[in-house]
Design an enzyme around this catalytic site. Structure first.
Site, PDB file in Angstrom:
ATOM      1  N   ALA A  66      51.361  30.673  65.870  1.00 57.63           N
ATOM      2  CA  ALA A  66      52.713  31.104  66.221  1.00 57.63           C
ATOM      3  C   ALA A  66      52.647  31.981  67.466  1.00 57.63           C
ATOM      4  O   ALA A  66      51.599  32.505  67.821  1.00 57.63           O
ATOM      5  CB  ALA A  66      53.344  31.868  65.064  1.00 57.63           C
ATOM      6  N   GLY A 112      50.202  28.970  62.120  1.00 59.35           N
ATOM      7  CA  GLY A 112      51.358  28.086  61.984  1.00 59.35           C
ATOM      8  C   GLY A 112      51.056  26.647  62.334  1.00 59.35           C
ATOM      9  O   GLY A 112      51.713  25.728  61.832  1.00 59.35           O
ATOM     10  N   GLU A 115      49.579  25.253  59.243  1.00 58.63           N
ATOM     11  CA  GLU A 115      50.665  25.171  58.268  1.00 58.63           C
ATOM     12  C   GLU A 115      51.584  23.986  58.554  1.00 58.63           C
ATOM     13  O   GLU A 115      52.048  23.316  57.625  1.00 58.63           O
ATOM     14  CB  GLU A 115      51.446  26.482  58.261  1.00 58.63           C
ATOM     15  CG  GLU A 115      50.646  27.616  57.627  1.00 58.63           C
ATOM     16  CD  GLU A 115      51.304  28.970  57.757  1.00 58.63           C
ATOM     17  OE1 GLU A 115      51.478  29.648  56.723  1.00 58.63           O
ATOM     18  OE2 GLU A 115      51.639  29.364  58.897  1.00 58.63           O
ATOM     19  N   GLU A 135      45.550  34.817  59.967  1.00 56.84           N
ATOM     20  CA  GLU A 135      46.597  35.841  59.953  1.00 56.84           C
ATOM     21  C   GLU A 135      46.125  37.211  59.498  1.00 56.84           C
ATOM     22  O   GLU A 135      46.600  38.243  60.008  1.00 56.84           O
ATOM     23  CB  GLU A 135      47.767  35.379  59.071  1.00 56.84           C
ATOM     24  CG  GLU A 135      48.670  34.333  59.705  1.00 56.84           C
ATOM     25  CD  GLU A 135      48.182  32.903  59.489  1.00 56.84           C
ATOM     26  OE1 GLU A 135      48.950  31.977  59.749  1.00 56.84           O
ATOM     27  OE2 GLU A 135      47.015  32.728  59.052  1.00 56.84           O
TER      28      GLU A 135
END
Length: 260
Positions: A66, A112, A115, A135
């Site tokens: 992200a 992300g 994900e 993360e």
């Protein structure tokens, strides 16, 4: 529809969506997440699209994570809102599409990015792919479904280790873990995805929609997957695809499914 951060091309029943921010290693910012939602929605609503492939532009990354600059100063409320909106708009949305989605993972799929790949119905990877959920090294946890989908795919122990160490695994380890279905060369990644898509497109799109719903139901709290399977199985008997498929089988010919 034109986009700033992605490319979308439909050809011969296949829509390929490419995240196109190579200078940012295809990192997901708010605009890109919104554009991906719109592109997936458009493809899913297009009766000519039978399979969707999602990949990243360039040779370095599928999606390297992200865009941290967008949320570095968020408080608790805004952090929760970010995760909830992202899951609804893209990650849960992709998982529950009626149209099959293949993630063609080229290069880094981190945070992300992994994900997003895990939200797709299955994944293939190039030999240079690296995957992980880093993360906790930033003082946060995966917020786009990573803590839920990763254990479903690789098992609780392996997921715990990957999340807690914030480490990366290579494509062969991902294959061993069951995180990806196939590993191939960088040059053959998209051709392999297209080959698999071609096999999918020969089958009933209506039946595939029912299969996606039934399989996903197994992973939802409060829903009995067997009941959903029975319901979707029964629905198939009222479709033109079922009539064509069974008739073609009895007549010893290849089925030509109308998709309804």
């Amino acid at each position: 529809m034109s986009y700033n951060n992605i490319l979308s091309e439909t050809r011969n029943g296949l829509t390929t969506i490419t995240i196109n921010r190579p200078k940012k290693l295809n990192a997901l910012n708010k605009e890109t997440i919104q554009e991906l939602h719109e592109a997936f929605k458009e493809a899913d609503n297009d009766s000519d699209t039978k399979v969707i492939i999602v990949t990243g532009s360039g040779e370095k990354a599928f999606v390297a994570g992200a865009d941290i600059s967008e949320f570095a100063d968020f408080d608790e409320y805004n952090g929760s809102k970010l995760a909830a909106q992202g899951q609804e708009l893209l990650f849960d949305y992709v998982e529950n599409l009626d149209t099959p989605v293949i993630a063609a993972v080229n290069g880094f799929a981190l945070g992300g990015g992994l994900e997003l790949a895990m939200a797709c119905h299955f994944r293939i990877a190039s030999i240079n792919a690296k995957m992980g959920l880093p993360e906790v090294s930033l003082g946060v946890i995966p917020g786009y479904g990573g803590t839920q989908r990763l254990p479903q795919l690789v098992g609780k122990g392996r997921a715990m280790e990957m999340v807690m160490t914030a480490g990366m695994i290579d494509s062969n380890q991902a294959l061993e873990y069951g995180l990806v279905n196939h590993v191939t060369t960088e040059e053959d990644l998209i051709p392999l995805a297209e080959k698999i898509a071609g096999k999918i497109m020969r089958n009933s799109s209506v039946a595939i929609k029912g299969a996606i719903r039934a399989i996903n139901a197994n992973y939802r709290d409060g829903i009995h997957g067997y009941d959903v399977e029975i319901e979707e199985f029964g629905k198939c008997f009222g479709t033109d695809d079922f009539k064509e498929g069974t008739t073609a089988f009895l007549e010893k010919r290849k089925a030509d499914f109308p998709g309804k």
